[in-house]
Design a protein around this motif. Structure first.
Motif, PDB file in Angstrom:
ATOM      1  N   MET A  33       0.831  -1.214   0.000  1.00 12.48           N
ATOM      2  CA  MET A  33       0.000   0.000   0.000  1.00 12.48           C
ATOM      3  C   MET A  33       0.860   1.257   0.000  1.00 12.48           C
ATOM      4  N   ASP A  34       1.716   1.372  -1.015  1.00 12.84           N
ATOM      5  CA  ASP A  34       2.590   2.543  -1.075  1.00 12.84           C
ATOM      6  C   ASP A  34       1.771   3.804  -1.364  1.00 12.84           C
ATOM      7  N   SER A  35       2.460   4.938  -1.450  1.00 14.52           N
ATOM      8  CA  SER A  35       1.779   6.229  -1.533  1.00 14.52           C
ATOM      9  C   SER A  35       1.028   6.460  -2.836  1.00 14.52           C
ATOM     10  N   SER A  36       1.195   5.575  -3.811  1.00 14.85           N
ATOM     11  CA  SER A  36       0.503   5.764  -5.086  1.00 14.85           C
ATOM     12  C   SER A  36      -0.849   5.051  -5.146  1.00 14.85           C
ATOM     13  N   PHE A  37      -1.202   4.272  -4.111  1.00 19.61           N
ATOM     14  CA  PHE A  37      -2.429   3.473  -4.176  1.00 19.61           C
ATOM     15  C   PHE A  37      -3.673   4.349  -4.328  1.00 19.61           C
ATOM     16  N   TYR A  38      -3.850   5.308  -3.433  1.00 20.60           N
ATOM     17  CA  TYR A  38      -5.054   6.139  -3.489  1.00 20.60           C
ATOM     18  C   TYR A  38      -5.083   7.070  -4.701  1.00 20.60           C
ATOM     19  N   LEU A 122       9.908   7.274  -7.166  1.00 22.86           N
ATOM     20  CA  LEU A 122       8.500   6.973  -7.397  1.00 22.86           C
ATOM     21  C   LEU A 122       8.114   5.658  -6.726  1.00 22.86           C
ATOM     22  N   PRO A 123       6.921   5.598  -6.116  1.00 23.61           N
ATOM     23  CA  PRO A 123       6.442   4.326  -5.562  1.00 23.61           C
ATOM     24  C   PRO A 123       6.196   3.331  -6.687  1.00 23.61           C
ATOM     25  N   ARG A 124       6.204   2.055  -6.343  1.00 21.52           N
ATOM     26  CA  ARG A 124       6.148   1.006  -7.369  1.00 21.52           C
ATOM     27  C   ARG A 124       4.866   1.068  -8.196  1.00 21.52           C
ATOM     28  N   GLY A 125       3.737   1.401  -7.570  1.00 24.04           N
ATOM     29  CA  GLY A 125       2.479   1.487  -8.311  1.00 24.04           C
ATOM     30  C   GLY A 125       2.527   2.544  -9.390  1.00 24.04           C
ATOM     31  N   LEU A 126       3.097   3.717  -9.058  1.00 19.66           N
ATOM     32  CA  LEU A 126       3.199   4.795 -10.037  1.00 19.66           C
ATOM     33  C   LEU A 126       4.231   4.458 -11.112  1.00 19.66           C
ATOM     34  N   GLN A 127       5.291   3.754 -10.695  1.00 21.19           N
ATOM     35  CA  GLN A 127       6.259   3.266 -11.677  1.00 21.19           C
ATOM     36  C   GLN A 127       5.556   2.397 -12.712  1.00 21.19           C
ATOM     37  N   PHE A 128       4.735   1.464 -12.232  1.00 17.40           N
ATOM     38  CA  PHE A 128       4.069   0.553 -13.163  1.00 17.40           C
ATOM     39  C   PHE A 128       3.085   1.304 -14.057  1.00 17.40           C
ATOM     40  N   TRP A 129       2.454   2.353 -13.539  1.00 21.86           N
ATOM     41  CA  TRP A 129       1.542   3.139 -14.365  1.00 21.86           C
ATOM     42  C   TRP A 129       2.293   3.801 -15.517  1.00 21.86           C
ATOM     43  N   ARG A 130       3.495   4.310 -15.264  1.00 26.68           N
ATOM     44  CA  ARG A 130       4.313   4.889 -16.333  1.00 26.68           C
ATOM     45  C   ARG A 130       4.541   3.867 -17.438  1.00 26.68           C
ATOM     46  N   PHE A 131       4.878   2.649 -17.047  1.00 25.58           N
ATOM     47  CA  PHE A 131       5.154   1.616 -18.041  1.00 25.58           C
ATOM     48  C   PHE A 131       3.869   1.129 -18.707  1.00 25.58           C
ATOM     49  N   SER A 132       2.765   1.198 -17.992  1.00 22.46           N
ATOM     50  CA  SER A 132       1.481   0.823 -18.595  1.00 22.46           C
ATOM     51  C   SER A 132       1.112   1.787 -19.716  1.00 22.46           C
ATOM     52  N   THR A 133       1.330   3.087 -19.486  1.00 27.39           N
ATOM     53  CA  THR A 133       0.992   4.065 -20.531  1.00 27.39           C
ATOM     54  C   THR A 133       1.817   3.818 -21.782  1.00 27.39           C
ATOM     55  N   THR A 134       3.083   3.520 -21.590  1.00 30.03           N
ATOM     56  CA  THR A 134       3.943   3.340 -22.753  1.00 30.03           C
ATOM     57  C   THR A 134       3.664   2.019 -23.454  1.00 30.03           C
ATOM     58  N   TRP A 135       3.240   0.993 -22.688  1.00 33.46           N
ATOM     59  CA  TRP A 135       2.927  -0.299 -23.308  1.00 33.46           C
ATOM     60  C   TRP A 135       1.626  -0.215 -24.102  1.00 33.46           C
ATOM     61  N   ILE A 136       0.652   0.514 -23.552  1.00 31.66           N
ATOM     62  CA  ILE A 136      -0.597   0.751 -24.301  1.00 31.66           C
ATOM     63  C   ILE A 136      -0.308   1.534 -25.575  1.00 31.66           C
ATOM     64  N   GLY A 137       0.503   2.584 -25.445  1.00 33.45           N
ATOM     65  CA  GLY A 137       0.803   3.429 -26.597  1.00 33.45           C
ATOM     66  C   GLY A 137       1.609   2.725 -27.662  1.00 33.45           C
ATOM     67  N   GLY A 138       2.404   1.719 -27.276  1.00 34.96           N
ATOM     68  CA  GLY A 138       3.223   1.012 -28.250  1.00 34.96           C
ATOM     69  C   GLY A 138       2.403   0.362 -29.340  1.00 34.96           C
TER      70      GLY A 138
END
Length: 481
Positions: A33-38, A122-138
């Motif tokens: 439950m890192d700081s990016s959850f909410y 960056l907390p891990r959740g926000l890190q993964f969101w960054r990579f999610s945006t780029t994977w969707i955009g790919g």
């Protein structure tokens, strides 16, 4: 044009993006439950509301026009970048409004340029969101959404044709409905294989997955401030070179090669040029690095030369070394790779090898016509006859692309950015490459450039990702009939 229909399909795309926000929130939950959850959960709820609202009031339509399809595709890209800002803005930190917009656009357009001075904070959740945006955009914001919409019929064909350039469609030998599934199979398969290989090479599972997503999307986002240089591993770099190189090829030809079809990578003229440029320029850069005594051995010179050139030409933007200290000859070749980039039908941006090859053939044809005025000379690419309209379109695209680079460079200079940073940053953003030289070098970031330039560079990212005219046409809809 039916605006309500456009809103409906853009809403479907938003629901798809919200699913990845929830997945990122799940990663955050698993990570304690890192700081990016909410911020991620709230962003997902807001995006769901925005996406569901038009679905409630607009009924399903069996067919959409080309004009509506165009507005859906461009609108989906723009709205995706807007909602992509939500987690960054709510979380705070380094994310001002301009920075959040820049990071979101950079992710979805797979540019991989960042304004973050400390990615590892960056907390891990926000890190993964960054990579999610780029994977969707790919694969494409709309293409991904089409995968979960199997009942759209002709509407799916219209949307896929709008989002995919004509150069990319040329090498597909499938029905339009199958193209989306071919893309998905290759994209997900390459990501899965790359993840396992990176794990076996020494990364942990999270870093392996994130870097595989980034490499397959040819983005260049990394979980480390020093990018791939952090790992200092020839094996990891080799895996990423192979992944980036394959991701820069036409996905339809990759699928055809794996399934044993006749129209495959080995028969593709464009692919041969692409591989030849990658290997040839890597060798030339390695020799220049060794001659300039940047690295002690020819082997280490080739290691870094190949990784950096593969990274820039495939518009990925990973870094294994500080290319700012490399000799001018190496920098020129890296800039050449950043302008040309890889093949149409891949996840890369840039001008594309296809257009470079056609431009070379146009020059040769012009010389032949001057020598033989009455001769009828036709241009072929990968065995297919190129119509005059296609040739004219390639010429217009190259000229417009160069004018966009000139405009971005001049605007950066007017805002006080030095020439090397302004020019290379413009090339990197328009080509969706990421790193340039000067202040935005391979191990640096875009944090120090003026806010106006960040905003303009974000516009260039969208311009390049939508093949220039895709975005420009949005301003001339009233001309459509």
């Amino acid at each position: 044009m039916r605006i309500d229909v456009v809103f409906r399909y853009v809403g479907i795309v938003l629901l798809f993006i919200a699913a990845f926000m929830l997945l990122s929130a799940g990663i955050s939950c698993v990570s304690g439950m890192d700081s990016s959850f909410y911020p991620l959960l709230l962003s997902a709820l807001l995006t769901i509301l925005l996406g569901a609202f038009p679905l409630i009031f607009v009924g399903k339509r069996d067919q959409i026009s080309n004009k509506e399809g165009f507005c859906i595709v461009v609108g989906a890209w723009l709205v995706a970048c807007v909602v992509g800002m939500f987690p960054y803005l709510i979380w705070g930190g380094e994310f001002s409004l301009v920075n959040a917009w820049f990071e979101s656009v950079s992710g979805f357009t797979t540019t991989g340029a960042s304004v973050l001075t400390d990615v590892e904070a960056l907390p891990r959740g926000l890190q993964f969101w960054r990579f999610s945006t780029t994977w969707i955009g790919g694969m494409g914001v709309v293409m991904f959404a089409l995968v979960v919409l199997p009942t759209m019929g002709r509407s799916k064909m219209t949307l896929s044709n709008v989002e995919m350039s004509s150069l990319a469609r040329d090498n597909y030998r499938y029905r339009a409905q199958m193209i989306v599934h071919v893309l998905l199979v290759v994209y997900v398969g390459l990501t899965a294989i790359s993840t396992v290989m990176l794990k076996l090479s020494g990364m942990n599972w999270f870093d392996a997955l994130c870097h595989a997503m980034s490499a397959c999307a040819t983005s260049g986002f990394s979980t480390k401030n020093a990018s791939v240089a952090y790992f200092d591993s020839p094996l990891i770099e080799t895996v990423l070179i192979l992944t980036m190189g394959i991701a820069g090829m036409h996905f339809g030809l990759i699928y055809a090669t794996v399934t044993g079809k006749r129209n495959n990578l080995f028969r593709s003229e464009v692919t041969r040029w692409y591989v030849g440029i990658l290997l040839g320029c890597s060798v030339l850069i390695a020799v220049s690095l060794y001659a300039a005594d940047i690295y002690p051995t020819l082997t280490s010179s080739f290691r870094h030369a190949a990784f950096q050139f593969f990274s820039l030409m495939t518009t990925t933007g990973f870094a294994s070394a500080d290319s700012n200290v490399w000799p001018p000859f190496a920098v020129i070749l890296l800039m050449f790779g950043s302008i040309v980039c890889a093949c149409a039908g891949s996840t890369t941006g840039g001008m594309k090898v296809n257009r470079l090859v056609l431009a070379g053939k146009m020059i040769r044809t012009q010389l032949q016509r001057q020598q033989h005025p009455n001769a009828v000379i036709r241009i072929k690419l990968d065995g297919m006859l190129q119509e005059d309209g296609v040739i004219h379109g390639v010429m217009i695209f190259i000229v417009t692309y160069m004018l966009a680079i000139l405009s971005g460079t001049v605007f950066s200079a007017l805002c006080g950015v030095d020439l090397l940073t302004g020019f290379s940053g413009t090339v990197a953003c328009l080509g969706n490459v990421g790193p340039g030289f000067g202040e935005v070098y391979s191990l640096g970031n875009y944090a120090g450039i003026p806010a106006a330039v960040k905003f303009f560079n974000a516009f260039l990212m969208l311009l390049g990702r939508l093949e220039i005219f895709g975005l420009i046409q949005l301003f001339f809809l009233k001309w459509w009939r």
